[in-house]
Design an enzyme around this catalytic site. Sequence first.
Site, PDB file in Angstrom:
ATOM      1  N   GLU A   1      72.620  29.778 -18.210  1.00  0.00           N
ATOM      2  CA  GLU A   1      74.172  29.842 -17.626  1.00  0.00           C
ATOM      3  C   GLU A   1      74.721  28.728 -16.688  1.00  0.00           C
ATOM      4  O   GLU A   1      75.467  29.374 -16.188  1.00  0.00           O
ATOM      5  CB  GLU A   1      74.395  31.208 -16.876  1.00  0.00           C
TER       6      GLU A   1
ATOM      7  N   ASN B   1      70.337  28.220 -22.502  1.00  0.00           N
ATOM      8  CA  ASN B   1      69.741  29.417 -22.866  1.00  0.00           C
ATOM      9  C   ASN B   1      71.344  29.827 -21.797  1.00  0.00           C
ATOM     10  O   ASN B   1      72.527  30.030 -21.074  1.00  0.00           O
ATOM     11  CB  ASN B   1      69.256  30.487 -22.339  1.00  0.00           C
TER      12      ASN B   1
ATOM     13  N   HIS C   1      75.070  39.388 -25.671  1.00  0.00           N
ATOM     14  CA  HIS C   1      75.363  40.704 -25.757  1.00  0.00           C
ATOM     15  C   HIS C   1      76.764  40.832 -26.273  1.00  0.00           C
ATOM     16  O   HIS C   1      77.292  40.419 -25.315  1.00  0.00           O
ATOM     17  CB  HIS C   1      75.358  40.416 -24.303  1.00  0.00           C
TER      18      HIS C   1
ATOM     19  N   GLU D   1      68.506  37.374 -25.965  1.00  0.00           N
ATOM     20  CA  GLU D   1      69.201  38.524 -25.735  1.00  0.00           C
ATOM     21  C   GLU D   1      70.018  39.937 -25.932  1.00  0.00           C
ATOM     22  O   GLU D   1      70.769  39.840 -24.790  1.00  0.00           O
ATOM     23  CB  GLU D   1      69.784  38.289 -23.896  1.00  0.00           C
TER      24      GLU D   1
ATOM     25  N   ASP E   1      71.782  43.256 -26.988  1.00  0.00           N
ATOM     26  CA  ASP E   1      72.003  43.671 -27.249  1.00  0.00           C
ATOM     27  C   ASP E   1      73.368  44.256 -27.514  1.00  0.00           C
ATOM     28  O   ASP E   1      74.028  43.465 -27.372  1.00  0.00           O
ATOM     29  CB  ASP E   1      72.134  45.127 -25.844  1.00  0.00           C
TER      30      ASP E   1
HETATM   31  C1  XIL Z   1      69.729  40.436 -15.760  1.00  0.00           C
HETATM   32  C2  XIL Z   1      68.504  42.215 -15.779  1.00  0.00           C
HETATM   33  O1  XIL Z   1      68.352  42.175 -17.296  1.00  0.00           O
HETATM   34  C3  XIL Z   1      68.770  43.112 -15.182  1.00  0.00           C
HETATM   35  O2  XIL Z   1      67.493  43.865 -14.709  1.00  0.00           O
HETATM   36  C4  XIL Z   1      68.690  42.404 -13.868  1.00  0.00           C
HETATM   37  O3  XIL Z   1      68.871  42.912 -12.230  1.00  0.00           O
HETATM   38  C5  XIL Z   1      70.138  41.490 -14.009  1.00  0.00           C
HETATM   39  O4  XIL Z   1      69.504  40.398 -15.105  1.00  0.00           O
HETATM   40  N1  XIL Z   1      71.877  37.140 -18.548  1.00  0.00           N
HETATM   41  C6  XIL Z   1      70.602  36.571 -18.447  1.00  0.00           C
HETATM   42  C7  XIL Z   1      69.650  37.892 -18.271  1.00  0.00           C
HETATM   43  O5  XIL Z   1      70.393  35.779 -18.699  1.00  0.00           O
HETATM   44  O6  XIL Z   1      68.739  36.791 -17.083  1.00  0.00           O
HETATM   45  C8  XIL Z   1      69.881  38.704 -17.625  1.00  0.00           C
HETATM   46  O7  XIL Z   1      69.451  40.060 -17.089  1.00  0.00           O
HETATM   47  C9  XIL Z   1      71.013  39.920 -18.247  1.00  0.00           C
HETATM   48  C10 XIL Z   1      72.605  38.360 -18.800  1.00  0.00           C
END
Ligand code: XIL
Length: 317
Positions: free
Chosen positions: A130, A171, A207, A236, A238
């Site tokens: 990020e 990422n 996401h 990641e 969802d």
């Molecule tokens: C999130 C985790 O899922 C949580 O448990 C934590 O509190 C915060 O981080 N982008 C990312 C991840 O790269 O590391 C993040 O994970 C979600 C957003």
Amino acid sequence: MAPTLRDVADDNDIRIGAAAAADPIREDFQYRDALREYNAVTAENAMKIGPLRPDEHTYDFEDGDLIAEFAREHDMYFRGHTLVWHNQLPEWLVPFQYTDRELRRLLEDHVRTVAGRYAGDVDTWDVVNEAVADDGGLRETPWLRAFGEEYLDKAFGWAHQSAPEADLFYNDYGADGINDKSDEIYELVSGMLDRGVPIDGVGLQLHALHDPVDPDSVAENIERFKDLGLAVEITEMDVAYTAEDPPEDHLTVQADYYREIVEKANEAGCDTIVAWGVSDQHSWIPHFDDTLTEDPLLLDDSYDRKPAYDAIVDLLS
Ligand code: XIL
């Protein structure tokens, strides 16, 4: 019994994974069984700098080691997440009481130590997470302040020296399809390649919240990074809808979306898709944004298979 995700993923030579935590691996046999239904795993939090560094001079590898061991024992592809980020910094690092020089030394030590510790275990590292701001340019972070722009190149270089076998990824979120942010990431990684920086791939977080991005645009985006010679993984995933006004029968809509992403991403050359949690019970979404539906993943709260799980199995069977 229908095949597991792992069965069909193995058959197709692709990886379907989940983000995981150490405590439920220790404490909950159902969680362990569920995690073994995937053939890839990412450490959701355990390998971030905050959790790893209780104080400036200590590394606590207990949770990271446990997840690494689980991956090894069960022959799972293991994603390390993440060496350089602006979030989940240790409390002792905030607020800032370090000079730029101290910060530079601290980050280099961190990246070398952690990448070195898991050399041979971690197949792929999210080296930098990020770094691009939503409104363009590099995000203002302690690392940008201490190093200037070269912190990215440097981090990849240190990681490569300490874990020469690992694939090294950039990422990010909100850059899954073709848009201004993914254009900027395209320029960023193209520049790194031109400079000979050891970068192997780009992670698209995916996401899919509120308004899921168009899968065709994701495929097009994957293709352009592949054309640069980089690997692309969905890191990641969802899928959650606005809770006040979700689509009718949203679990079916969600299943169709997962299926379409897996199909089109795979056709575009992406062989790894990781869901951001083992089951709905473990999702970060309700903590992150309470206006979203609370069932974004592939297994439900009781570890039962959801339509999305079945849709992927069906696609890959
Ligand atoms: C999130 C985790 O899922 C949580 O448990 C934590 O509190 C915060 O981080 N982008 C990312 C991840 O790269 O590391 C993040 O994970 C979600 C957003």
